[in-house]
Design a protein around this motif. Structure first.
Motif, PDB file in Angstrom:
ATOM      1  N   GLY A 270       0.812  -1.211   0.000  1.00  0.00           N
ATOM      2  CA  GLY A 270       0.000   0.000   0.000  1.00  0.00           C
ATOM      3  C   GLY A 270       0.843   1.258   0.000  1.00  0.00           C
ATOM      4  N   ASN A 271       0.231   2.378   0.379  1.00  0.00           N
ATOM      5  CA  ASN A 271       0.932   3.660   0.416  1.00  0.00           C
ATOM      6  C   ASN A 271       1.734   3.799   1.701  1.00  0.00           C
ATOM      7  OD1 ASN A 271       0.019   4.709  -2.055  1.00  0.00           O
ATOM      8  ND2 ASN A 271      -1.867   5.484  -1.135  1.00  0.00           N
ATOM      9  N   PHE A 272       2.882   4.430   1.589  1.00  0.00           N
ATOM     10  CA  PHE A 272       3.628   4.811   2.787  1.00  0.00           C
ATOM     11  C   PHE A 272       3.175   6.198   3.231  1.00  0.00           C
ATOM     12  CE2 PHE A 272       7.646   6.579   4.709  1.00  0.00           C
ATOM     13  CZ  PHE A 272       7.472   5.931   5.926  1.00  0.00           C
ATOM     14  N   ILE A 273       3.240   7.167   2.331  1.00  0.00           N
ATOM     15  CA  ILE A 273       2.709   8.504   2.615  1.00  0.00           C
ATOM     16  C   ILE A 273       2.133   9.055   1.322  1.00  0.00           C
ATOM     17  CG2 ILE A 273       4.901   9.693   2.190  1.00  0.00           C
ATOM     18  CD1 ILE A 273       4.127  11.564   4.562  1.00  0.00           C
ATOM     19  N   SER A 274       1.007   9.758   1.429  1.00  0.00           N
ATOM     20  CA  SER A 274       0.353  10.290   0.230  1.00  0.00           C
ATOM     21  C   SER A 274      -0.726  11.275   0.644  1.00  0.00           C
ATOM     22  CB  SER A 274      -0.291   9.155  -0.581  1.00  0.00           C
ATOM     23  OG  SER A 274      -1.528   8.768  -0.016  1.00  0.00           O
ATOM     24  N   ASN A 275      -1.371  11.853  -0.366  1.00  0.00           N
ATOM     25  CA  ASN A 275      -2.559  12.678  -0.128  1.00  0.00           C
ATOM     26  C   ASN A 275      -3.789  12.013  -0.719  1.00  0.00           C
ATOM     27  OD1 ASN A 275      -3.972  15.043   0.777  1.00  0.00           O
ATOM     28  ND2 ASN A 275      -4.032  15.763  -1.338  1.00  0.00           N
TER      29      ASN A 275
END
Length: 361
Positions: A270-275
């Motif tokens: 999945g995402n680690f960091i995002s908007n």
């Protein structure tokens, strides 16, 4: 047999250090997609007073967990294109300070073979390579040209006395083709098989392959991913780490009967960091992978466990932050409902489909 294995065998014979508890080990840590959307750029610039980008708060809570590993890897899903025209989706370009913040958070390697690596074409792809080199960050997946790929693959890192080979491939680059000879490691079974063999022949005791694959926003792997995983297992890979869907997918320990060993398959972290905004994209997972030696000195994948984290959006003067699931008190009150929805969804998938990969905390 290599000199290091012979020495280990001698030490084990003299000391009796042949049990799992006393054997040497290396712990690897992997997370998924490090994104950099426009809102992230805007907030980092705001916090820096408009002169630079401040990411100092983004990873402060998760950094101790990353630093605790012997070697940590993330997928850098943005080119480092150089200023001043940085941008978010659909054609990303992030400042070098973003990669520096990831390095300072504890990441040793960044994967660059992904569908956004050519967003700013060959020039930015090459600049990303040189920027990571200047920051002393290990990286694999994209190369200045085919000759450089041939010279840098295999990439073997000695981690706690284990020679571990790393490879990285992507399904594509959003239809953008290199115009000036940049080399991207695309998923090509014939090429992958050759590079796996080359990596093993060069002395890798453990081979890790990071795959950018799957369908975005789908919480279960598909047949193409399973087929590729089987192909990698049959070619002797020890650890398979997946990314791209921007949501988590199951993790499984699979038996390679031909080689009499276990193999870890992680379909998506999945995402680690995002908007990103939908519930399933608001967080991701990290996986700890333990490598050990048996009593004969042979390296093997021993076990893995995972945990989750939440990518919190700015709150007051706080930047975007990666908040570990074991620190719920740090989640802004206005976002706790989103965190709970993400956690329920991720736990439902992992509890139902994971095979021999438990939660750590």
């Amino acid at each position: 047999m290599s000199l290091s294995i012979l020495l280990f065998s001698l030490i084990s014979f003299l000391t009796g250090a042949d049990s799992v508890g006393s054997a040497p080990k290396a712990e690897l840590l992997f997370v998924g997609d490090a994104m950099q959307h426009q809102a992230q750029l805007d907030k980092a610039r705001e916090l820096a007073g408009g002169k630079d980008f401040d990411y100092s708060d983004c990873f402060s809570l998760i950094a101790p967990e990353i630093h605790s590993a012997d070697y940590a890897v993330c997928n850098l899903e943005v080119p480092l294109g150089g200023g001043p025209d940085y941008s978010g989706y659909p054609c990303f370009s992030a400042p070098d300070s973003y990669a520096l913040a990831l390095r300072d958070a504890g990441f040793n390697m960044m994967l660059t073979a992904n569908n956004h690596c050519l967003d700013r074409r060959d020039k930015a792809a090459r600049r990303t390579i040189s920027a990571l080199d200047s920051l002393h960050i290990d990286h694999i997946g994209t190369y200045n040209d085919a000759l450089q790929r041939d010279s840098l693959v295999p990439y073997i890192k000695n981690i706690n006395g284990f020679n571990i080979g790393f490879l990285n491939y992507t399904y594509g680059t959003n239809g953008i083709e290199p115009k000036e000879g940049v080399e991207v490691s695309l998923i090509d079974k014939e090429k992958i098989a050759k590079e796996i063999a080359k990596t093993r022949e060069a002395g890798a005791e453990i081979i890790v392959v990071a795959m950018h694959w799957g369908i975005e926003y789908v919480l279960l792997e598909n047949g193409v991913q399973r087929d590729l995983a089987d192909f990698l297992i049959n070619n002797g890979v020890d650890v398979i780490i997946g990314g791209h869907p921007h949501v988590i997918q199951p993790m499984k320990v699979v038996r390679n009967e031909k080689e009499n060993k276990n193999v870890l398959v992680v379909y998506s972290l999945g995402n680690f960091i995002s908007n990103m905004k939908t519930a399933d994209t608001r967080g991701g997972a990290l996986v700890h992978v333990t490598i050990r030696r048996d009593k004969n000195g042979n390296a093997y994948f021993s076990n893995a466990d995972y945990d989750t984290f939440f990518s919190a959006k700015p709150s007051g003067k706080r930047n975007f932050r990666v908040i570990p699931s074991w620190m719920p008190e740090s989640i802004p009150a206005s976002q706790k409902a989103h965190w709970e929805i993400f956690e329920r969804g991720a736990s439902k998938i992992f509890d139902k489909y994971n095979v021999d990969v438990p939660r750590r905390h």
